[in-house]
Design a protein around this motif. Structure first.
Motif, mmCIF file in Angstrom:
data_model
loop_
_atom_site.group_PDB
_atom_site.id
_atom_site.type_symbol
_atom_site.label_atom_id
_atom_site.label_comp_id
_atom_site.label_asym_id
_atom_site.label_seq_id
_atom_site.Cartn_x
_atom_site.Cartn_y
_atom_site.Cartn_z
ATOM 1 N N VAL A 1 0.866 -1.257 -0.118
ATOM 2 C CA VAL A 1 -0.152 -0.068 0.093
ATOM 3 C C VAL A 1 0.873 1.395 0.056
ATOM 4 C CG1 VAL A 1 -1.768 -1.193 1.138
ATOM 5 C CG2 VAL A 1 -0.179 0.039 2.567
ATOM 6 N N ALA A 2 2.269 1.089 0.387
ATOM 7 C CA ALA A 2 3.094 2.395 0.342
ATOM 8 C C ALA A 2 3.405 2.658 -1.182
ATOM 9 C CB ALA A 2 4.223 2.051 0.895
ATOM 10 N N PRO A 3 3.349 4.052 -1.553
ATOM 11 C CA PRO A 3 3.846 4.249 -2.887
ATOM 12 C C PRO A 3 5.377 4.408 -3.181
ATOM 13 C CG PRO A 3 2.957 6.049 -1.698
ATOM 14 C CD PRO A 3 2.973 5.226 -0.777
ATOM 15 N N VAL A 4 5.982 3.121 -2.728
ATOM 16 C CA VAL A 4 7.243 3.243 -2.773
ATOM 17 C C VAL A 4 7.922 1.921 -3.438
ATOM 18 C CG1 VAL A 4 9.459 3.327 -1.240
ATOM 19 C CG2 VAL A 4 7.241 4.340 -0.544
ATOM 20 N N LYS A 5 9.001 2.031 -4.557
ATOM 21 C CA LYS A 5 9.594 1.057 -5.041
ATOM 22 C C LYS A 5 10.563 0.311 -4.206
ATOM 23 C CE LYS A 5 8.788 2.712 -9.567
ATOM 24 N NZ LYS A 5 9.382 3.474 -10.927
ATOM 25 N N SER A 6 11.178 -0.867 -4.426
ATOM 26 C CA SER A 6 11.883 -1.662 -3.377
ATOM 27 C C SER A 6 13.154 -1.024 -2.983
ATOM 28 C CB SER A 6 12.160 -2.983 -4.473
ATOM 29 O OG SER A 6 12.732 -2.823 -5.294
ATOM 30 N N VAL A 7 14.272 -0.655 -3.897
ATOM 31 C CA VAL A 7 15.240 -0.123 -3.389
ATOM 32 C C VAL A 7 15.223 0.999 -2.709
ATOM 33 C CG1 VAL A 7 17.567 0.471 -3.944
ATOM 34 C CG2 VAL A 7 16.574 -1.379 -5.144
ATOM 35 N N PRO A 8 14.588 2.324 -3.157
ATOM 36 C CA PRO A 8 14.236 3.486 -2.362
ATOM 37 C C PRO A 8 13.463 2.974 -0.988
ATOM 38 C CG PRO A 8 13.561 3.828 -4.694
ATOM 39 C CD PRO A 8 13.807 2.250 -4.537
ATOM 40 N N GLY A 9 12.740 2.094 -1.058
ATOM 41 C CA GLY A 9 11.995 1.899 0.080
ATOM 42 C C GLY A 9 12.687 1.177 1.241
ATOM 43 N N LEU A 10 13.597 0.274 0.878
ATOM 44 C CA LEU A 10 14.666 -0.228 1.832
ATOM 45 C C LEU A 10 15.548 0.576 2.099
ATOM 46 C CD1 LEU A 10 15.524 -2.975 3.247
ATOM 47 C CD2 LEU A 10 17.148 -3.246 1.240
#
Length: 315
Positions: free
Chosen positions: A186-195
């Motif tokens: 549900v968070a509007p974030v892709k994998s690497v920026p999110g991590l």
């Protein structure tokens, strides 16, 4: 984990004009899940260090590596956008707590010779995702999916009768990672920026604990030996590398294909636990794993059929 990386960009070293993206995606997926599967071998080298300190170093050394990767891929703006958005940042705080909990329980389980329990948790995760989607995201379940969930629940119940003291490891790993995946969905974030955002949020606490352990804890840790230092620093690469492979695979493969490949990780862990570390495989274990494997066959087969029907309809 497919939920976290959907739509992410490929690894920079991959040539984007490749002739067979599906083949490249499959290779990268195999690399990602194989690394995740063999992680017990890595963390077994650090058993003299507390699991909490290992997690702290995993976070500390991940942050600079991930920032360099984002800088090299010209995506630092995505990371700063996450850190400036209060709503997204709240979700990242929740997901960072969940992933840190998952890492801590997983490493502790390896230390306690409970690799079988850990592998069971990750086998359960796809089926738990279905249940979480039903209760929290209003997703409908088909009869086949309900049957698969019921079979998995029966397997867990059988194992719980004999190993009540350790079944919590499997359930805690499945729950923490399942909830983590739901938050990331549900968070509007892709994998690497999110991590990167998650580890950055955890960095102050992790750095403070690692610093305290270095200065005041007499047990082995950073500075104990060159070998130990190398393993602790490599924790960052162990965190980031399979995720980058997975991000590339998720862009090139269907979710149905990824759904099959994801079982490589817990299968490798299962084999390591039984044949390398000689963990006991009881009758209850065999019944439990048998029911869950059968449930996963039903679940994955249904996903594959649905994907083929969808592809045919689009064609």
């Amino acid at each position: 984990m497919a939920l976290m990386a959907r739509g992410d960009l490929p690894i920079q070293t991959v040539v984007e004009t490749e002739d067979n993206p599906a083949r490249t995606g499959l290779i990268h997926a195999l690399c990602a899940y194989t690394i995740w599967g063999f992680m017990p071998l890595f963390f077994k080298q650090l058993v003299e260090i507390s699991a909490l300190e290992v997690v702290a170093h995993r976070i500390v050394w991940s942050v600079p590596l991930l920032l360099v990767i984002l800088w090299q891929r010209k995506r630092l703006g995505e990371f700063f956008g996450v850190m400036r958005d209060s709503k997204t940042l709240r979700l990242m705080l929740i997901s960072s707590a969940l992933i840190a909990t998952n890492w801590l329980i997983y490493i502790w389980a390896i230390y306690q010779n409970q690799i079988l329990a850990a592998s069971l948790g990750y086998y359960l995760n796809p089926l738990l995702n279905v249940v979480l989607g039903y209760f929290f995201l209003s997703e409908r379940l088909k009869p086949v999916q309900w049957l698969a969930v019921a079979m998995a629940a029966a397997g867990v119940a059988v194992l719980a009768i004999e190993t009540l003291a350790t079944i919590w490891i499997s359930l805690a790993l499945a729950a923490s990672f399942g909830l983590y995946g739901m938050v990331r969905k549900v968070a509007p974030v892709k994998s690497v920026p999110g991590l990167t955002a998650e580890t950055t949020l955890l960095f102050p606490i992790a750095a403070a604990f690692a610093g305290w352990a270095f200065l005041y804890d007499a047990s082995p840790g950073l500075g104990y030996s060159l070998r130990t230092d190398i393993y602790l620093i490599l924790g960052g690469a162990i965190t980031a590398t399979p995720l980058l492979f997975f991000a590339s695979a998720a862009k090139r493969l269907s979710l149905a294909t990824l759904g099959f490949v994801q079982y490589i990780g817990p299968t490798i862990q299962f084999l390591l636990g039984v044949f390398l570390y000689n963990e006991p495989l009881t009758v209850s274990h065999m019944i439990c794993f048998g029911l869950i494997w059968a449930a996963l066959v039903l679940y994955s087969g249904d996903a594959l059929v649905s994907a083929r029907k969808s592809s045919t309809a689009k064609a």
